[in-house]
Design a protein around this motif. Structure first.
Motif, PDB file in Angstrom:
ATOM      1  N   LEU A  98       8.585  19.246 -19.208  1.00 39.33           N
ATOM      2  CA  LEU A  98       9.554  18.250 -19.652  1.00 39.33           C
ATOM      3  C   LEU A  98      10.186  18.708 -20.958  1.00 39.33           C
ATOM      4  CD1 LEU A  98       8.196  16.460 -22.178  1.00 39.33           C
ATOM      5  CD2 LEU A  98       6.886  15.497 -20.296  1.00 39.33           C
ATOM      6  N   THR A  99      11.385  18.193 -21.206  1.00 40.57           N
ATOM      7  CA  THR A  99      12.148  18.583 -22.387  1.00 40.57           C
ATOM      8  C   THR A  99      12.420  17.364 -23.255  1.00 40.57           C
ATOM      9  OG1 THR A  99      13.188  20.423 -21.219  1.00 40.57           O
ATOM     10  CG2 THR A  99      14.310  19.617 -23.192  1.00 40.57           C
ATOM     11  N   ILE A 100      12.199  17.546 -24.556  1.00 45.56           N
ATOM     12  CA  ILE A 100      12.528  16.538 -25.567  1.00 45.56           C
ATOM     13  C   ILE A 100      13.408  17.234 -26.588  1.00 45.56           C
ATOM     14  CG2 ILE A 100      11.600  15.019 -27.358  1.00 45.56           C
ATOM     15  CD1 ILE A 100       8.981  14.910 -25.695  1.00 45.56           C
ATOM     16  N   GLY A 101      14.650  16.776 -26.704  1.00 48.75           N
ATOM     17  CA  GLY A 101      15.584  17.468 -27.587  1.00 48.75           C
ATOM     18  C   GLY A 101      15.838  18.875 -27.090  1.00 48.75           C
ATOM     19  N   GLU A 102      15.549  19.851 -27.956  1.00 48.20           N
ATOM     20  CA  GLU A 102      15.791  21.251 -27.610  1.00 48.20           C
ATOM     21  C   GLU A 102      14.528  21.987 -27.186  1.00 48.20           C
ATOM     22  OE1 GLU A 102      18.873  22.519 -27.562  1.00 48.20           O
ATOM     23  OE2 GLU A 102      19.586  20.520 -28.118  1.00 48.20           O
ATOM     24  N   GLN A 103      13.384  21.276 -27.125  1.00 45.84           N
ATOM     25  CA  GLN A 103      12.128  21.958 -26.833  1.00 45.84           C
ATOM     26  C   GLN A 103      11.519  21.478 -25.535  1.00 45.84           C
ATOM     27  OE1 GLN A 103      10.367  21.476 -31.082  1.00 45.84           O
ATOM     28  NE2 GLN A 103       9.562  23.413 -30.292  1.00 45.84           N
ATOM     29  N   THR A 104      10.781  22.377 -24.894  1.00 50.88           N
ATOM     30  CA  THR A 104      10.159  22.088 -23.611  1.00 50.88           C
ATOM     31  C   THR A 104       8.650  22.251 -23.726  1.00 50.88           C
ATOM     32  OG1 THR A 104      12.108  22.794 -22.363  1.00 50.88           O
ATOM     33  CG2 THR A 104      10.013  22.783 -21.187  1.00 50.88           C
ATOM     34  N   ALA A 105       7.917  21.262 -23.226  1.00 49.83           N
ATOM     35  CA  ALA A 105       6.456  21.325 -23.144  1.00 49.83           C
ATOM     36  C   ALA A 105       6.071  21.487 -21.684  1.00 49.83           C
ATOM     37  CB  ALA A 105       5.834  20.065 -23.734  1.00 49.83           C
ATOM     38  N   ARG A 106       5.121  22.387 -21.437  1.00 46.47           N
ATOM     39  CA  ARG A 106       4.703  22.714 -20.073  1.00 46.47           C
ATOM     40  C   ARG A 106       3.254  22.330 -19.839  1.00 46.47           C
ATOM     41  NH1 ARG A 106       8.519  26.266 -21.818  1.00 46.47           N
ATOM     42  NH2 ARG A 106      10.216  26.671 -20.332  1.00 46.47           N
ATOM     43  N   ALA A 107       2.814  22.508 -18.609  1.00 42.37           N
ATOM     44  CA  ALA A 107       1.464  22.108 -18.219  1.00 42.37           C
ATOM     45  C   ALA A 107       0.418  22.704 -19.152  1.00 42.37           C
ATOM     46  CB  ALA A 107       1.191  22.527 -16.775  1.00 42.37           C
ATOM     47  N   GLN A 108      -0.568  21.858 -19.523  1.00 34.60           N
ATOM     48  CA  GLN A 108      -1.659  22.188 -20.430  1.00 34.60           C
ATOM     49  C   GLN A 108      -1.161  22.488 -21.843  1.00 34.60           C
ATOM     50  OE1 GLN A 108      -4.215  25.035 -18.273  1.00 34.60           O
ATOM     51  NE2 GLN A 108      -5.499  23.269 -17.793  1.00 34.60           N
ATOM     52  N   GLN A 109      -0.087  21.809 -22.229  1.00 35.42           N
ATOM     53  CA  GLN A 109       0.397  21.861 -23.611  1.00 35.42           C
ATOM     54  C   GLN A 109       0.455  20.457 -24.190  1.00 35.42           C
ATOM     55  OE1 GLN A 109       4.142  24.044 -23.526  1.00 35.42           O
ATOM     56  NE2 GLN A 109       3.080  25.978 -23.860  1.00 35.42           N
ATOM     57  N   LEU A 110       0.051  20.353 -25.453  1.00 37.69           N
ATOM     58  CA  LEU A 110       0.091  19.100 -26.216  1.00 37.69           C
ATOM     59  C   LEU A 110       1.280  19.156 -27.167  1.00 37.69           C
ATOM     60  CD1 LEU A 110      -1.489  16.436 -27.099  1.00 37.69           C
ATOM     61  CD2 LEU A 110      -2.420  17.856 -28.936  1.00 37.69           C
ATOM     62  N   ALA A 111       2.133  18.142 -27.109  1.00 34.74           N
ATOM     63  CA  ALA A 111       3.285  18.064 -27.996  1.00 34.74           C
ATOM     64  C   ALA A 111       3.049  16.985 -29.048  1.00 34.74           C
ATOM     65  CB  ALA A 111       4.553  17.755 -27.205  1.00 34.74           C
ATOM     66  N   VAL A 112       3.119  17.374 -30.311  1.00 35.25           N
ATOM     67  CA  VAL A 112       3.074  16.423 -31.423  1.00 35.25           C
ATOM     68  C   VAL A 112       4.507  15.982 -31.699  1.00 35.25           C
ATOM     69  CG1 VAL A 112       2.434  16.071 -33.835  1.00 35.25           C
ATOM     70  CG2 VAL A 112       1.052  17.591 -32.381  1.00 35.25           C
ATOM     71  N   LEU A 113       4.745  14.669 -31.710  1.00 37.99           N
ATOM     72  CA  LEU A 113       6.094  14.152 -31.831  1.00 37.99           C
ATOM     73  C   LEU A 113       6.373  13.630 -33.248  1.00 37.99           C
ATOM     74  CD1 LEU A 113       6.355  12.200 -28.453  1.00 37.99           C
ATOM     75  CD2 LEU A 113       6.822  14.613 -28.911  1.00 37.99           C
ATOM     76  N   SER A 114       7.636  13.655 -33.630  1.00 33.30           N
ATOM     77  CA  SER A 114       8.043  13.154 -34.936  1.00 33.30           C
ATOM     78  C   SER A 114       7.930  11.629 -34.977  1.00 33.30           C
ATOM     79  CB  SER A 114       9.476  13.603 -35.259  1.00 33.30           C
ATOM     80  OG  SER A 114      10.379  13.085 -34.296  1.00 33.30           O
ATOM     81  N   GLU A 115       8.146  11.032 -36.143  1.00 27.14           N
ATOM     82  CA  GLU A 115       7.771   9.638 -36.362  1.00 27.14           C
ATOM     83  C   GLU A 115       8.829   8.602 -35.980  1.00 27.14           C
ATOM     84  OE1 GLU A 115       6.237   9.113 -40.288  1.00 27.14           O
ATOM     85  OE2 GLU A 115       4.503  10.411 -39.936  1.00 27.14           O
ATOM     86  N   GLU A 116       9.991   9.025 -35.492  1.00 30.32           N
ATOM     87  CA  GLU A 116      10.976   8.035 -35.052  1.00 30.32           C
ATOM     88  C   GLU A 116      10.406   7.204 -33.901  1.00 30.32           C
ATOM     89  OE1 GLU A 116      12.942  11.317 -37.125  1.00 30.32           O
ATOM     90  OE2 GLU A 116      11.569  11.267 -35.422  1.00 30.32           O
ATOM     91  N   SER A 117      11.020   6.073 -33.595  1.00 28.59           N
ATOM     92  CA  SER A 117      10.460   5.166 -32.593  1.00 28.59           C
ATOM     93  C   SER A 117      10.936   5.447 -31.172  1.00 28.59           C
ATOM     94  CB  SER A 117      10.786   3.711 -32.952  1.00 28.59           C
ATOM     95  OG  SER A 117      12.183   3.515 -33.003  1.00 28.59           O
ATOM     96  N   SER A 118      12.134   6.017 -31.000  1.00 27.41           N
ATOM     97  CA  SER A 118      12.702   6.198 -29.665  1.00 27.41           C
ATOM     98  C   SER A 118      12.434   7.603 -29.140  1.00 27.41           C
ATOM     99  CB  SER A 118      14.211   5.956 -29.692  1.00 27.41           C
ATOM    100  OG  SER A 118      14.482   4.613 -30.045  1.00 27.41           O
ATOM    101  N   LEU A 119      12.067   7.669 -27.867  1.00 30.78           N
ATOM    102  CA  LEU A 119      11.806   8.953 -27.221  1.00 30.78           C
ATOM    103  C   LEU A 119      12.627   9.056 -25.945  1.00 30.78           C
ATOM    104  CD1 LEU A 119      10.153  11.591 -26.791  1.00 30.78           C
ATOM    105  CD2 LEU A 119       8.493  10.205 -25.545  1.00 30.78           C
ATOM    106  N   THR A 120      13.319  10.167 -25.782  1.00 30.09           N
ATOM    107  CA  THR A 120      13.997  10.489 -24.527  1.00 30.09           C
ATOM    108  C   THR A 120      13.443  11.808 -24.015  1.00 30.09           C
ATOM    109  OG1 THR A 120      16.047   9.348 -25.142  1.00 30.09           O
ATOM    110  CG2 THR A 120      16.193  11.005 -23.411  1.00 30.09           C
ATOM    111  N   MET A 121      12.977  11.794 -22.779  1.00 32.42           N
ATOM    112  CA  MET A 121      12.458  13.018 -22.170  1.00 32.42           C
ATOM    113  C   MET A 121      13.112  13.220 -20.808  1.00 32.42           C
ATOM    114  SD  MET A 121       8.595  11.931 -20.967  1.00 32.42           S
ATOM    115  CE  MET A 121       8.158  10.816 -22.303  1.00 32.42           C
ATOM    116  N   THR A 122      13.276  14.469 -20.437  1.00 38.59           N
ATOM    117  CA  THR A 122      13.836  14.802 -19.130  1.00 38.59           C
ATOM    118  C   THR A 122      12.974  15.877 -18.486  1.00 38.59           C
ATOM    119  OG1 THR A 122      15.297  16.495 -20.081  1.00 38.59           O
ATOM    120  CG2 THR A 122      16.204  14.280 -19.851  1.00 38.59           C
TER     121      THR A 122
END
Length: 267
Positions: free
Chosen positions: A199-223
């Motif tokens: 999946l992609t959040i912004g300009e970065q993509t996280a793949r299987a068996q990866q943990l993504a630490v997210l920034s502190e804003e409240s809204s998240l959009t993922m594709t």
């Protein structure tokens, strides 16, 4: 909008009596992100990789969250609780002042696939009475979006509230099946673990068996096309004194935990 601050690749390791697993939180790459202390994924098709299970062991000062995708695990503890966590179910155990429990496979063949998340307790609640919430798959609400399906284990999504209740860090715990785009409102402290696809959040993509630490804003959009755990909670700005199965605030409290366990005062 939330963005990805850091991506951690899960590391192969063993725990319990030799169970093979993948650890993404609780390693030298990311020791903790308070209140989250550890995240393990167990995914094994060979019974020899999991049959030894997790025999009786103690905990104090935090909570364990077990999420089953496939398979069965039996929980027993020193408070007299016992139950089988089955596919799609979740167990939230508050160790509090001290508990001894075991988690053993309730199967001798087939796939065992699930997760365990450790969540810290605030200082004022570390010595609370232990408790146990066992949630069946049928009790977990499912929210359907045009581009996703979300299982709500804790927290609220579009007026659907998860069955895990009365947790002091006010957690959000979601199992997201993404097939397009999804927008969510989440706590400032949120992490996301992809267990299938990408999946992609912004300009970065996280793949299987990866943990993504997210920034502190409240809204998240993922594709993307992926399955992921999303977990958030209140930030705890407190010191951590940790060794093995005990998580306290000071070294003195940590030593007391070992003494109390050895003298049989847990549970």
């Amino acid at each position: 909008m939330k963005s990805i601050v850091k991506i951690i690749q899960a590391q192969p390791t063993q725990d319990g009596a030799g169970v093979k697993l993948f650890r993404s939180l609780g390693t030298h790459l990311l020791p903790e992100l308070n209140p989250f202390l550890m995240l393990d994924e167990i995914r094994a098709d060979e019974a020899s990789d999991y049959l030894a299970g997790f025999p009786s062991h103690p905990h104090r000062g935090f909570e364990t969250v077990t999420i089953m995708l496939d398979g069965k695990m039996r929980h027993r503890d020193s408070r007299g609780n016992e139950g089988v966590i089955e596919s799609g179910g979740v167990q939230w155990m508050t160790a509090g002042s001290g508990i001894v429990h075991s988690e053993m496979p309730e199967q001798s063949e087939g796939r065992l696939w699930g997760f365990q998340l450790w969540v810290n307790l605030p200082a004022e609640h570390k010595m609370m009475s232990p408790r146990y919430q066992d949630i069946k798959a049928a009790e977990i609400p499912v929210v359907n979006f045009p581009g996703a399906q979300v299982r709500v284990m804790a927290g609220t999504v579009h007026n659907h509230t998860g069955p895990v209740t009365d947790i002091v860090t006010r957690p959000t715990l979601l199992d997201v099946h993404l097939d397009g785009e999804l927008n969510l409102t989440l706590p400032p402290r949120t992490l996301l673990y992809v267990y299938e696809g990408a999946l992609t959040i912004g300009e970065q993509t996280a793949r299987a068996q990866q943990l993504a630490v997210l920034s502190e804003e409240s809204s998240l959009t993922m594709t993307g096309n992926a399955k992921a755990l999303v977990f958030g909670a209140d930030v705890l700005n407190e010191p951590i004194a940790r060794h093995g199965p005990f998580v306290m605030n000071t070294r003195e409290q940590l030593m007391r935990a070992f003494e109390d366990y050895q003298s049989g005062q847990f549970g």
